[in-house]
Design a protein around this motif. Structure first.
Motif, PDB file in Angstrom:
ATOM      1  N   GLY A  24       0.821  -1.217   0.000  1.00 20.21           N
ATOM      2  CA  GLY A  24       0.000   0.000   0.000  1.00 20.21           C
ATOM      3  C   GLY A  24       0.847   1.255   0.000  1.00 20.21           C
ATOM      4  N   THR A  25       1.902   1.239   0.793  1.00 25.15           N
ATOM      5  CA  THR A  25       2.811   2.384   0.852  1.00 25.15           C
ATOM      6  C   THR A  25       3.502   2.596  -0.491  1.00 25.15           C
ATOM      7  N   ALA A  26       3.915   1.508  -1.127  1.00 26.43           N
ATOM      8  CA  ALA A  26       4.584   1.604  -2.433  1.00 26.43           C
ATOM      9  C   ALA A  26       3.646   2.164  -3.489  1.00 26.43           C
ATOM     10  N   VAL A  27       2.391   1.730  -3.478  1.00 28.50           N
ATOM     11  CA  VAL A  27       1.408   2.228  -4.448  1.00 28.50           C
ATOM     12  C   VAL A  27       1.181   3.728  -4.235  1.00 28.50           C
ATOM     13  N   ALA A  28       1.024   4.116  -2.969  1.00 24.59           N
ATOM     14  CA  ALA A  28       0.801   5.532  -2.664  1.00 24.59           C
ATOM     15  C   ALA A  28       2.005   6.371  -3.090  1.00 24.59           C
ATOM     16  N   ALA A  29       3.205   5.865  -2.859  1.00 24.44           N
ATOM     17  CA  ALA A  29       4.406   6.594  -3.252  1.00 24.44           C
ATOM     18  C   ALA A  29       4.485   6.721  -4.771  1.00 24.44           C
ATOM     19  N   GLY A  30       4.082   5.675  -5.480  1.00 18.57           N
ATOM     20  CA  GLY A  30       4.070   5.726  -6.941  1.00 18.57           C
ATOM     21  C   GLY A  30       3.112   6.776  -7.456  1.00 18.57           C
ATOM     22  N   ARG A  31       1.946   6.855  -6.841  1.00 25.41           N
ATOM     23  CA  ARG A  31       0.965   7.874  -7.254  1.00 25.41           C
ATOM     24  C   ARG A  31       1.495   9.269  -6.978  1.00 25.41           C
ATOM     25  N   GLN A  32       2.115   9.444  -5.817  1.00 30.46           N
ATOM     26  CA  GLN A  32       2.676  10.746  -5.465  1.00 30.46           C
ATOM     27  C   GLN A  32       3.745  11.145  -6.471  1.00 30.46           C
ATOM     28  N   THR A  33       4.596  10.188  -6.831  1.00 34.54           N
ATOM     29  CA  THR A  33       5.657  10.461  -7.800  1.00 34.54           C
ATOM     30  C   THR A  33       5.066  10.839  -9.150  1.00 34.54           C
ATOM     31  N   ASP A  34       4.021  10.121  -9.578  1.00 32.70           N
ATOM     32  CA  ASP A  34       3.372  10.448 -10.847  1.00 32.70           C
ATOM     33  C   ASP A  34       2.810  11.866 -10.820  1.00 32.70           C
ATOM     34  N   LEU A  35       2.201  12.237  -9.707  1.00 33.46           N
ATOM     35  CA  LEU A  35       1.653  13.589  -9.577  1.00 33.46           C
ATOM     36  C   LEU A  35       2.758  14.632  -9.633  1.00 33.46           C
ATOM     37  N   ILE A  39       3.229  17.623 -12.428  1.00 33.09           N
ATOM     38  CA  ILE A  39       3.343  19.040 -12.060  1.00 33.09           C
ATOM     39  C   ILE A  39       4.622  19.640 -12.627  1.00 33.09           C
ATOM     40  N   LEU A  40       5.729  18.926 -12.467  1.00 28.93           N
ATOM     41  CA  LEU A  40       7.001  19.437 -12.980  1.00 28.93           C
ATOM     42  C   LEU A  40       6.987  19.550 -14.502  1.00 28.93           C
ATOM     43  N   THR A  41       6.352  18.607 -15.172  1.00 28.28           N
ATOM     44  CA  THR A  41       6.258  18.658 -16.636  1.00 28.28           C
ATOM     45  C   THR A  41       5.496  19.906 -17.074  1.00 28.28           C
ATOM     46  N   GLU A  42       4.407  20.199 -16.390  1.00 30.96           N
ATOM     47  CA  GLU A  42       3.625  21.392 -16.722  1.00 30.96           C
ATOM     48  C   GLU A  42       4.430  22.658 -16.452  1.00 30.96           C
ATOM     49  N   VAL A  44       7.701  22.981 -16.527  1.00 35.71           N
ATOM     50  CA  VAL A  44       8.739  23.090 -17.566  1.00 35.71           C
ATOM     51  C   VAL A  44       8.131  23.598 -18.859  1.00 35.71           C
ATOM     52  N   ARG A  45       6.962  23.091 -19.217  1.00 34.61           N
ATOM     53  CA  ARG A  45       6.288  23.542 -20.441  1.00 34.61           C
ATOM     54  C   ARG A  45       6.000  25.038 -20.365  1.00 34.61           C
ATOM     55  N   THR A  46       5.502  25.490 -19.236  1.00 40.41           N
ATOM     56  CA  THR A  46       5.193  26.909 -19.054  1.00 40.41           C
ATOM     57  C   THR A  46       6.463  27.758 -19.146  1.00 40.41           C
ATOM     58  N   LEU A  47       7.529  27.295 -18.510  1.00 43.10           N
ATOM     59  CA  LEU A  47       8.784  28.050 -18.563  1.00 43.10           C
ATOM     60  C   LEU A  47       9.346  28.113 -19.980  1.00 43.10           C
ATOM     61  N   ARG A  48       9.220  27.037 -20.725  1.00 41.15           N
ATOM     62  CA  ARG A  48       9.703  27.047 -22.111  1.00 41.15           C
ATOM     63  C   ARG A  48       8.906  28.033 -22.956  1.00 41.15           C
ATOM     64  N   GLU A  49       7.592  28.085 -22.738  1.00 40.56           N
ATOM     65  CA  GLU A  49       6.764  29.038 -23.484  1.00 40.56           C
ATOM     66  C   GLU A  49       7.160  30.471 -23.140  1.00 40.56           C
ATOM     67  N   LYS A  50       7.366  30.732 -21.849  1.00 39.31           N
ATOM     68  CA  LYS A  50       7.773  32.080 -21.438  1.00 39.31           C
ATOM     69  C   LYS A  50       9.141  32.425 -22.005  1.00 39.31           C
ATOM     70  N   ASN A  51      10.029  31.461 -22.007  1.00 48.33           N
ATOM     71  CA  ASN A  51      11.373  31.682 -22.552  1.00 48.33           C
ATOM     72  C   ASN A  51      11.300  31.996 -24.046  1.00 48.33           C
ATOM     73  N   ALA A  52      10.447  31.287 -24.765  1.00 46.71           N
ATOM     74  CA  ALA A  52      10.306  31.539 -26.204  1.00 46.71           C
ATOM     75  C   ALA A  52       9.753  32.933 -26.449  1.00 46.71           C
ATOM     76  N   ARG A  53       8.756  33.343 -25.667  1.00 47.74           N
ATOM     77  CA  ARG A  53       8.189  34.693 -25.815  1.00 47.74           C
ATOM     78  C   ARG A  53       9.235  35.757 -25.490  1.00 47.74           C
ATOM     79  N   ALA A  54       9.999  35.539 -24.428  1.00 49.57           N
ATOM     80  CA  ALA A  54      11.040  36.506 -24.054  1.00 49.57           C
ATOM     81  C   ALA A  54      12.098  36.604 -25.151  1.00 49.57           C
ATOM     82  N   SER A  55      12.454  35.478 -25.724  1.00 46.95           N
ATOM     83  CA  SER A  55      13.440  35.472 -26.805  1.00 46.95           C
ATOM     84  C   SER A  55      12.919  36.253 -28.006  1.00 46.95           C
TER      85      SER A  55
END
Length: 69
Positions: A24-35, A39-42, A44-55
């Motif tokens: 149960g702990t391993a499953v919960a940790a896996g879900r947390q990691t996926d979340l 979040i980090l992927t989103e 990074v995507r936002t930062l790349r868009e801002k970087n492109a606009r700034a450029s």
């Protein structure tokens, strides 16, 4: 002999419960990691868009400055 068997069964039951809790702990940790990855992927995507606009803005500013010079 019956006492020893009973003790073995109790230990096995205890071990099974511990394994279930760990699963149960391993499953919960896996879900947390996926979340966290989502979040980090989103972010990074936002930062790349801002970087492109700034450029683009920097490029346009440089073009304007060259025309003024």
């Amino acid at each position: 002999m019956a006492d020893i068997k009973q003790q073995i069964f109790q230990e096995l039951s205890s071990l099974e419960d511990a394994a279930a809790r760990l699963r149960g702990t391993a499953v919960a940790a896996g879900r947390q990691t996926d979340l966290e990855v989502a979040i980090l992927t989103e972010q990074v995507r936002t930062l790349r868009e801002k970087n492109a606009r700034a450029s683009d803005m920097i490029d346009k500013s440089l073009e304007i400055l060259k025309k003024l010079a």
